[in-house]
Enzyme design. Structure first.
Site, PDB file in Angstrom:
ATOM      1  CG  HIS A  86      38.231  38.450  32.810  1.00  0.00           C
ATOM      2  ND1 HIS A  86      38.327  37.083  32.854  1.00  0.00           N
ATOM      3  CD2 HIS A  86      39.504  38.911  32.917  1.00  0.00           C
ATOM      4  CE1 HIS A  86      39.591  36.713  32.985  1.00  0.00           C
ATOM      5  NE2 HIS A  86      40.327  37.824  33.031  1.00  0.00           N
ATOM      6  CB  CYS A 116      42.420  39.926  34.800  1.00  0.00           C
ATOM      7  SG  CYS A 116      42.921  40.513  33.160  1.00  0.00           S
TER       8      CYS A 116
END
Length: 415
Positions: free
Chosen positions: A338, A356
């Site tokens: 992201h 992430c």
């Protein structure tokens, strides 16, 4: 620290899935709707039957059908069993008590004819089978039976594939069962899971240890432009414990261009390849030591242009709520690729995320506009290994290990 994403993966589901971002706890395998195929990847329901063209015309025709005439309480998934010698099946017709014809196809091995839909409860059916001998003479045999009533206990099913969608080259066929299928019952279920590919490519089903999921893939990623046709024909099928499959599931979808993302923790860079050629590299920041990213071959499962990561439920006073852009889920336990404008200074230099894959807003948008569900992303060199089943993980196992998860014998040519 973990973040809960307010969204769910686009799929045919049994139950909604809690989404936890950038963390290891609270994730679960999502539910969906499913379909079945033979372990070698051919579609038994789309088979052509036994072809005994070379059999001698002097061999007498012998044919036995199941269910036996007068049989009652037959499962709604029943097939017309064919024990044949001395010829080949040239026609099978199945009709309900009103005379309506039920479509269907022979299995590739010719052992049965599979109805193209779940049969109706408490219905009388009649089947007519025509066999042609080597000398051209035909033999006709019939049977009739009555199906059972509507099942009381059911196994929920799901299939992560939709009609007329285009997926990435690593898109596995993913079927889920709730509750999971026990080992003793998996072979019968797997025989009712059909996959065909065009152009033809080999493939095998493999079960997760708890039997809640079955994955179908080939030795290599699908060829770009492949058509996947799937039928999970478990409606009314005995699945163990007095349960029956809830319904048939099917989908026909396309595989798009080849697009692969490869992340190296040593260099803190992502290399993006399309159709085998490098088209872009970009800096990344992965999980810090306390919340490391996992290494393994993952698949994009969900895309959200805008969403919210919320960790307050899991981290209490240490939690936070953060708006996120261009989020692409890669594990059930909460790891995403992201946009992370707050970590741009660290990208390419050090790891600061909660697990992430962080990229800049511009790179996140660039990727989001090009990726498909089913595109592979490989991360290597981190402190933690990807857990099998934490996402769509069949590509993370070597082929020789993957095929061991089949409940049916795998042809020697595919081992």
């Amino acid at each position: 620290m973990r973040r809960t994403l307010v969204a769910v993966v686009a799929m045919a589901v049994i139950t909604p899935v809690a989404l936890v971002a950038c963390g290891k706890d609270g994730g679960k395998q999502g539910s969906s709707a499913w379909v079945a195929t033979p372990s070698a990847g051919a579609d038994p329901s789309a088979g052509t039957g036994t072809d005994k063209e070379t059999e001698s015309a002097t061999v007498p025709v012998s044919l036995a059908l199941t269910p036996a005439t007068g049989k009652t309480g037959v499962p709604l998934s029943t097939e017309i069993g064919l024990k044949l010698a001395g010829g080949k099946v040239t026609e099978v017709t199945l009709k309900d008590e009103k005379g309506a014809v039920v479509p269907g196809k022979l299995r590739d091995d010719g052992t049965a004819w599979v109805p193209g839909k779940t049969l109706s409860p408490k219905q009388k059916y009649s089947a007519t089978v025509v066999v042609t001998a080597g000398d051209g003479q035909t033999t006709t045999q019939t049977t009739s039976f009555t199906t059972m009533g509507k099942p009381g206990k059911k196994t929920g099913t799901g299939l992560y594939l939709f009609d007329d969608r285009t997926y990435g080259v690593a898109m596995p066929v993913v079927v889920e069962f709730s509750p999971g299928i026990k080992k003793a019952d998996r072979a019968a279920v797997q025989r009712r899971m059909f996959v065909s590919t065009s152009p033809a490519q080999p493939g095998v089903w493999s079960w997760t240890p708890n039997g809640s999921q079955a994955y179908y893939r080939g030795p290599e990623f699908w060829k770009p432009g492949t058509t996947l046709a799937v039928r999970i024909a478990v409606g009314g099928l005995p699945t163990g414990g007095g349960r029956y499959g809830d319904r048939d599931r099917s989908a026909t979808a396309k595989i798009g261009r080849s697009f692969e993302m490869k992340v190296d923790n040593a260099s803190k860079k992502m290399t993006v390849m399309q159709d085998g050629k490098t088209i872009k590299t970009m800096p990344v920041s992965l999980g810090k030591k306390s919340t490391p990213s996992v290494s393994g071959v993952m698949v994009v499962m969900e895309k959200k242009e805008q969403t919210v990561f919320d960790t307050t439920d899991t981290d209490g006073a240490d939690g936070y709520v953060t708006d996120i852009e261009f989020a692409q889920r890669i594990t059930w336990s909460g790891q995403y690729l992201h946009s992370a404008p707050w970590s741009v200074g660290a990208q390419g230099r050090r790891n600061v995320s909660h697990g992430c894959v962080n990229v800049s807003p511009g790179n996140a948008r660039w990727l989001f506009e090009r990726t498909l569900i089913g595109d592979p992303i490989t991360v290597k060199g981190t402190e933690e290994k990807l857990g099998y089943g934490d996402g769509w993980t069949p590509w993370d196992k070597p082929w020789a290990e993957f095929v061991k998860g089949s409940a049916l014998p795998v042809p020697a040519s595919l081992k």
